[in-house]
Design an enzyme around this catalytic site. Sequence first.
Site, PDB file in Angstrom:
ATOM      1  N   THR A  16       0.807  -1.222   0.000  1.00 60.82           N
ATOM      2  CA  THR A  16       0.000   0.000   0.000  1.00 60.82           C
ATOM      3  C   THR A  16       0.839   1.269   0.000  1.00 60.82           C
ATOM      4  O   THR A  16       0.309   2.360  -0.194  1.00 60.82           O
ATOM      5  CB  THR A  16      -0.949   0.029   1.218  1.00 60.82           C
ATOM      6  OG1 THR A  16      -0.173  -0.075   2.418  1.00 60.82           O
ATOM      7  CG2 THR A  16      -1.955  -1.118   1.148  1.00 60.82           C
ATOM      8  N   ILE A  19       8.191   0.856  -1.037  1.00 59.94           N
ATOM      9  CA  ILE A  19       8.759  -0.024  -2.051  1.00 59.94           C
ATOM     10  C   ILE A  19       7.699  -0.963  -2.613  1.00 59.94           C
ATOM     11  O   ILE A  19       7.623  -1.182  -3.829  1.00 59.94           O
ATOM     12  CB  ILE A  19       9.947  -0.817  -1.460  1.00 59.94           C
ATOM     13  CG1 ILE A  19      11.135   0.126  -1.193  1.00 59.94           C
ATOM     14  CG2 ILE A  19      10.378  -1.936  -2.406  1.00 59.94           C
ATOM     15  CD1 ILE A  19      12.287  -0.520  -0.453  1.00 59.94           C
ATOM     16  N   GLY A  20       6.861  -1.521  -1.752  1.00 62.45           N
ATOM     17  CA  GLY A  20       5.818  -2.436  -2.219  1.00 62.45           C
ATOM     18  C   GLY A  20       4.848  -1.777  -3.173  1.00 62.45           C
ATOM     19  O   GLY A  20       4.457  -2.368  -4.189  1.00 62.45           O
ATOM     20  N   SER A 141      17.489  -6.725   2.386  1.00 62.25           N
ATOM     21  CA  SER A 141      18.087  -5.412   2.652  1.00 62.25           C
ATOM     22  C   SER A 141      19.600  -5.556   2.717  1.00 62.25           C
ATOM     23  O   SER A 141      20.120  -6.646   3.010  1.00 62.25           O
ATOM     24  CB  SER A 141      17.582  -4.860   3.989  1.00 62.25           C
ATOM     25  OG  SER A 141      18.334  -3.741   4.416  1.00 62.25           O
ATOM     26  N   TYR A 154      16.262  -6.362  13.101  1.00 59.09           N
ATOM     27  CA  TYR A 154      15.919  -6.178  11.690  1.00 59.09           C
ATOM     28  C   TYR A 154      16.942  -6.872  10.797  1.00 59.09           C
ATOM     29  O   TYR A 154      16.575  -7.593   9.865  1.00 59.09           O
ATOM     30  CB  TYR A 154      15.855  -4.688  11.376  1.00 59.09           C
ATOM     31  CG  TYR A 154      15.633  -4.353   9.923  1.00 59.09           C
ATOM     32  CD1 TYR A 154      14.385  -4.544   9.329  1.00 59.09           C
ATOM     33  CD2 TYR A 154      16.664  -3.824   9.138  1.00 59.09           C
ATOM     34  CE1 TYR A 154      14.181  -4.230   7.993  1.00 59.09           C
ATOM     35  CE2 TYR A 154      16.460  -3.509   7.804  1.00 59.09           C
ATOM     36  CZ  TYR A 154      15.216  -3.710   7.238  1.00 59.09           C
ATOM     37  OH  TYR A 154      15.006  -3.397   5.917  1.00 59.09           O
TER      38      TYR A 154
END
Length: 264
Positions: A16, A19-20, A141, A154
């Site tokens: 939404t 990047i996506g 990443s 992360y």
Amino acid sequence: MKIELKGRRAIVTGSTAGIGRAIAEGLARAGALVVINGRTEARVATALQEIRAVVPDAELTGIAADLSTSEGSAVLVAQAADADILVNNLGTAHPNDFFKQRDSEWLDLFQLNVMSGVRAARHYLPGMVQRGWGRVVFISSESAIMVPKEMIDYGMTKTAQLAVSRGLAELVSGSGVTVNAVLPGPTRSEILGNWMKATALEQGITQDDAEQNFLKTMRPTTLLNRFTSTEEVANMVVYVCSEQASGTTGAALRVDGGVIRAII
């Protein structure tokens, strides 16, 4: 090179914004029927409206589901049973203090960043193998390689994605299905972009200055010397999803602006 994906059904998780969202738009421009996913109906509806505004002939549908849970993942596969392309983009990051983090925070992030993709791949890969064509892409990443001390959790999840991606590529070898990972560097995405905006406001500087300060102090090995755009990351992903990328599988493809100091 003209990338043509008409007739292919693509699912982009967490699409939404950021990047996506750029990946979903890129795949739609290439002719794929794209399933947009987000946690809320409102976010999904907004993304659909935005993409249709710039790609009027886009074939789109939306599914609101929290893929950090097995229940949310079940909602996704119930509404979208099959896919030719799966982009596991869903993920988040939060700067934190390693010594103050609770176990639950580690486990919650693992569910979101890693298990959402594991569950989706487990469902959609068998159909791709049966049909003899498919593309699975994990959005990892540069932090998977250069684990940041301010976000060790992360970095761990992004390294895990590389392991899952490579293992699945081995699992489906020779099937006509490819599995790859894409490694963005510092990007003007929703998460990092908002962080830079907040930093700029707090310090009384511009966002560009905040980004430059971030690169100099946190990612000094950058060769690009700027944040990448979400579109630049999406371009790599759309290519990896194409017919033209049929010879690339089991790879970790960097769009990191040269942050990782390695020649391979």
